[in-house]
Design an enzyme around this catalytic site. Structure first.
Site, PDB file in Angstrom:
ATOM      1  N   CYS A  56       0.847   1.433  -1.361  1.00  8.33           N
ATOM      2  CA  CYS A  56      -0.330   0.842  -0.713  1.00  8.33           C
ATOM      3  C   CYS A  56      -0.253   0.908   0.807  1.00  8.33           C
ATOM      4  O   CYS A  56      -1.255   0.651   1.483  1.00  8.33           O
ATOM      5  CB  CYS A  56      -0.500  -0.610  -1.147  1.00  8.33           C
ATOM      6  SG  CYS A  56      -0.417  -0.846  -2.931  1.00  8.33           S
ATOM      7  N   HIS A  85      -3.217  -7.820   3.778  1.00  8.33           N
ATOM      8  CA  HIS A  85      -3.201  -6.951   2.591  1.00  8.33           C
ATOM      9  C   HIS A  85      -4.137  -7.545   1.546  1.00  8.33           C
ATOM     10  O   HIS A  85      -4.935  -6.834   0.940  1.00  8.33           O
ATOM     11  CB  HIS A  85      -1.775  -6.826   2.068  1.00  8.33           C
ATOM     12  CG  HIS A  85      -1.648  -5.906   0.893  1.00  8.33           C
ATOM     13  ND1 HIS A  85      -1.907  -4.559   0.975  1.00  8.33           N
ATOM     14  CD2 HIS A  85      -1.296  -6.149  -0.399  1.00  8.33           C
ATOM     15  CE1 HIS A  85      -1.720  -3.999  -0.219  1.00  8.33           C
ATOM     16  NE2 HIS A  85      -1.348  -4.934  -1.061  1.00  8.33           N
ATOM     17  N   HIS A 105      -9.253  -2.429  -3.786  1.00  9.10           N
ATOM     18  CA  HIS A 105      -8.015  -1.851  -3.260  1.00  9.10           C
ATOM     19  C   HIS A 105      -8.093  -0.335  -3.376  1.00  9.10           C
ATOM     20  O   HIS A 105      -7.969   0.224  -4.463  1.00  9.10           O
ATOM     21  CB  HIS A 105      -6.836  -2.389  -4.066  1.00  9.10           C
ATOM     22  CG  HIS A 105      -5.505  -2.139  -3.449  1.00  9.10           C
ATOM     23  ND1 HIS A 105      -5.257  -1.096  -2.570  1.00  9.10           N
ATOM     24  CD2 HIS A 105      -4.321  -2.793  -3.575  1.00  9.10           C
ATOM     25  CE1 HIS A 105      -3.998  -1.132  -2.202  1.00  9.10           C
ATOM     26  NE2 HIS A 105      -3.405  -2.149  -2.789  1.00  9.10           N
TER      27      HIS A 105
END
Length: 619
Positions: free
Chosen positions: A267, A419, A457
Site C-alpha cells: 500500500c 492511511h 483503497h
C-alpha cells in the site's frame, strides 16, 4: 545545498474523476463549494461520464442528471460492468460415478492426454469419438455470491480504454496511460521543451502497480488460461509485470530514454516511487522526475483473496455496522465503527522538477515534496499486522518539517493525510501513532484527513490520492471531513487529534505542510512531507532572489493559459490522451558517439557522459 523537488503538474483518475486542476478534489468537498464551482465540477464529471458532450458540456445540470452524477461516483455498490457479485461464475469440481457407467460423444480434438484410466474410446465419423467409462472427474459451471458488494469505482460511463487505441491493454495500464497524459498536459509546457532544457539523461520515471495487472489481459488471464482450457497469449505475461506503468509511460507518453524504475511496497508503493524521485532531484541525478502508480484490482480473484484474509468490508459485517440496511456509499469508514476496507481503482501521477528548472521554464508551482521517509517493522508475528516502523516514519517527517519551517508551522499549520484504511486494527494503531507524536511535538488538535472514506483503497495509487487531495487543500483550504461515519469509534486515540466528520474550512495560506502516511502489508511504512505552494515560493525567493521570482511569474503567464486550454478541452469530454505507439522511433543506425557524448536521432537528443570522478581523492 540540495535542490528542492517542486511539484509542477499532477493528474490522474479515480472514483472522484479527473485529478488535474483539482477536479477530483472538488468532488470530495462539493458541498462546501460556491454554486458556480459546484456546477462546474458536476459539469466536468458529466462530460467525463459521456452524459454531456461538446458545446452542451458546460452549464448547470438538471436535477435528475445531477443526481445520476453524484450516485455514480466515489464508493458505491459494485456495478455489473466489473462482475455480478451476486452471481459470480466459478468452477465446482465433482467426481461422477454410476453402476451402469457413462457413455458420451465428443470431438477427438477434445480427448485428454493421456487418456484417463478406464476410458474405452471408439472412433466415429466426422472427427468424433464415443467414450465409455465408469467414473468421471468434471468441473461444473456454477455461480455464487461474493460477500463484498462495495468498491471505489471509476465514474460510471467512463472507460479508460475507450480514450485511445488500447487493444489488449490491461485496465491498470489503460489508467496509467490516461493518468500520465493528464499530468503532462496539465503542465502547460510542451514535453519536448522540458526534455531539451533538462537533457534527456536528466529525466526520471518511477511508477508501478503493487499487485500487477490481474485482469484477463494481464497476469489474470495468464494464470487462468490452462484451467479454462485456453492458451496463453503473447502479451499477458509481459503486460502483467508490476513495472509496466512506468514502461508504458516511457514508451507511449513521454518517449523517454532517461532513468526508469518501478518500486513496489504494497500500500506504500506510491510513496516508495516518490522517494526515489525526490532523492534523484535532491542530489542532482535528475532535473525532472515523473512519479506514478496505477491499480485496477476490482476482479473477483483479488476480492476473494482479501475477503479470505478478513480484510474487506463484507455484507454481513456492514449489516452489523449499520444495524440493518446497508448504505454502500458509506462502506469505507476510517476511524469510525467499521469492519474492513473497501477496494478502489485509480491512477495518479505527479511531475517534479528541481527549483531552478521550474523557474526557468515558468512551470506551475503546486507545492514541493520535502522528503519521504521509509521504515520497516522489524520482527513480525504476522506479515499483515502493523508494527513500530510507522512511528519512525511519521516522527522523522515531523522533525524534519520542523527543522525546515519552524515550530509554529508544525504545531499550528500542518495536517495529516492518514492511511485510514477503515479496518478495526488500523483505526486503533494509526490513531495511537498520530496522537502520541502530536503530544510529543506539542500539537493540541492535529487535523486528520482520510480520503479512503470517499475513494476506497486504490492500493498502489492510494498515496497518490492523498497527494492530489493535499494539493487541492493547499489551493482551496477545505479539509475533507470523514463524512461516512456518525461518530469516532471508542477505541480510537484522539486526545490531540481533530477527526472531523464535516469539512473544515481554513485560509489556504494558513496551511504550510501536509504529511502523507501509508501503512502497507509486510511492514512497508512510509510518510512524506509536502510543502504548500506559498511556502515554496517564499523559499524560492530566498534562494534565487526577488527578480528571479518576478521573471518566473512573467514566464508562467503563458504556461497557465496553455494548461487552462487543456482543462477546457477535458471538461468537454475530450481528454486528448497521449498515446504515441510507434511514433518517433529512434533509428539505432543513426546513433553517434564519442568519448564525451552519445547523440540519439530524433526525440532522443544528446546525452552527456560522466566526466568527473565521483569519489574524489579516494582513487
Amino acid at each position: 545545498m540540495q535542490r528542492l523537488p517542486v511539484i509542477t503538474a499532477f493528474g490522474g483518475f479515480n472514483p472522484a474523476g479527473r485529478s488535474s486542476f483539482h477536479r477530483g478534489y472538488k468532488r470530495l468537498v462539493l458541498d462546501n463549494l460556491s454554486l458556480a464551482e459546484r456546477n462546474d465540477t458536476l459539469s466536468d464529471l458529466a462530460a467525463l461520464m459521456g452524459l454531456r458532450t461538446g458545446a452542451d458540456a458546460h452549464g448547470p445540470l438538471e436535477a435528475e442528471l445531477e443526481r445520476k452524477v453524484l450516485d455514480s461516483t466515489l464508493v458505491r455498490e459494485l456495478e455489473a460492468r466489473y462482475y455480478d457479485y451476486r452471481n459470480c461464475h466459478f468452477h465446482q469440481p465433482a467426481q461422477l460415478s454410476s453402476d451402469n457407467g457413462f457413455t458420451f460423444e465428443m470431438s477427438v480434438r477434445q480427448l485428454p492426454v493421456p487418456l484417463p484410466e478406464g476410458w474405452e474410446v471408439e472412433s466415429l465419423d466426422g472427427g468424433k469419438v464415443r467414450v465409455k467409462c465408469s467414473s468421471l472427474s468434471v468441473m461444473l459451471d456454477s455461480h455464487r455470491e461474493i460477500s463484498v458488494a462495495s468498491a471505489g469505482q471509476l465514474p460510471t460511463g467512463f472507460e479508460p480504454g475507450e480514450q485511445y487505441n488500447s487493444r489488449f491493454h490491461p485496465r491498470g495500464l489503460q489508467l496509467a496511460i490516461l493518468g500520465a497524459s493528464d499530468a503532462v498536459q496539465s503542465l502547460g509546457i510542451d514535453w519536448e521543451r522540458v526534455v531539451a532544457k533538462a537533457g534527456p539523461e536528466n529525466i526520471s520515471v518511477y511508477a508501478s502497480s503493487a499487485m500487477s495487472q490481474l485482469d484477463p489481459n494481464g497476469n489474470g488471464g495468464l494464470l487462468q488460461s490452462r484451467l479454462r482450457g485456453g492458451r496463453v497469449s503473447s502479451k499477458q505475461l509481459a503486460l502483467g509485470l508490476t513495472s509496466m506503468p512506468a514502461d508504458f509511460v516511457n514508451a507511449y507518453v513521454l518517449g523517454s530514454v532517461g532513468t526508469t524504475g518501478a518500486v513496489a511496497g504494497a500500500c506504500a508503493t506510491y510513496l516508495y516511487n516518490l522517494r526515489a524521485a525526490v532523492e534523484d532531484i535532491r542530489c542532482g541525478r535528475a532535473r525532472v522526475a515523473v512519479v506514478g502508480a496505477a491499480e485496477a484490482p476490482l476482479v473477483p480473484e483479488v476480492v476473494d483473496g482479501y475477503t479470505t484474509m478478513g480484510a474487506l468490508a463484507n455484507i454481513e459485517g456492514l449489516r452489523k455496522v449499520f444495524g440493518g440496511e446497508i448504505d454502500f456509499r458509506r462502506a469505507s469508514r476510517p476511524f469510525g465503527d467499521n469492519c474492513g476496507f473497501t477496494l478502489g481503482e485509480g491512477s495518479q501521477w505527479a511531475i517534479l522538477m528541481d527549483d531552478a528548472l521550474a523557474l526557468e521554464l515558468g512551470a506551475p508551482i503546486h507545492g514541493a515534496v520535502a522528503n519521504v521517509f521509509v521504515n520497516a517493522d522489524g520482527p513480525k508475528k504476522s506479515i499483515s499486522a502493523p508494527g513500530p516502523g510507522n512511528y519512525l516514519t511519521v516522527a522523522r517527517a515531523m522533525a524534519e518539517a520542523r527543522a525546515i519551517l519552524g515550530e509554529e508551522s508544525l504545531q499550528q499549520r500542518s495536517f495529516v493525510q492518514a492511511h485510514g484504511s477503515s479496518t478495526p486494527q488500523n483505526r486503533v494503531t494509526e490513531s495511537a501513532i498520530f496522537d502520541q507524536l502530536a503530544a510529543a511535538f506539542g500539537i493540541e488538535s492535529w487535523p486528520i484527513c482520510a480520503v479512503k472514506a470517499y475513494l476506497g483503497h486504490t492500493v498502489a495509487a492510494a498515496s497518490g490520492d492523498q497527494l492530489v487531495t493535499s494539493l487541492g487543500i493547499f489551493a482551496r483550504g477545505i479539509l475533507p471531513g470523514i463524512t461516512t461515519i456518525d461518530r469516532i469509534a471508542d477505541d480510537v486515540h484522539h486526545n490531540n487529534l481533530m477527526l472531523s466528520m464535516q469539512h473544515v474550512e481554513r485560509a489556504p495560506e494558513s496551511l504550510d505542510v501536509a504529511f502523507l502516511n501509508s501503512k502497507g502489508f509486510g511492514g512497508n511504512n512510509a510518510t512524506a512531507s509536502v510543502l504548500a505552494p506559498h511556502v515554496v515560493e517564499r523559499m524560492l525567493g530566498k534562494r534565487h532572489g526577488a527578480k528571479a521570482l518576478l521573471d518566473y511569474k512573467k514566464r508562467n503567464e503563458e504556461v497557465v493559459l496553455k494548461a487552462a486550454a487543456y482543462d477546457e478541452s477535458a471538461s468537454r469530454g475530450d481528454l486528448k490522451a497521449i498515446y504515441r505507439f510507434g511514433e518517433g522511433l529512434i533509428d539505432e543506425s543513426g546513433i553517434t558517439c564519442d568519448s564525451e557524448r552519445v547523440t540519439l536521432p530524433g526525440i532522443g537528443g544528446e546525452v552527456t557522459l560522466p566526466c568527473e570522478n565521483p569519489y574524489g581523492d579516494m582513487v
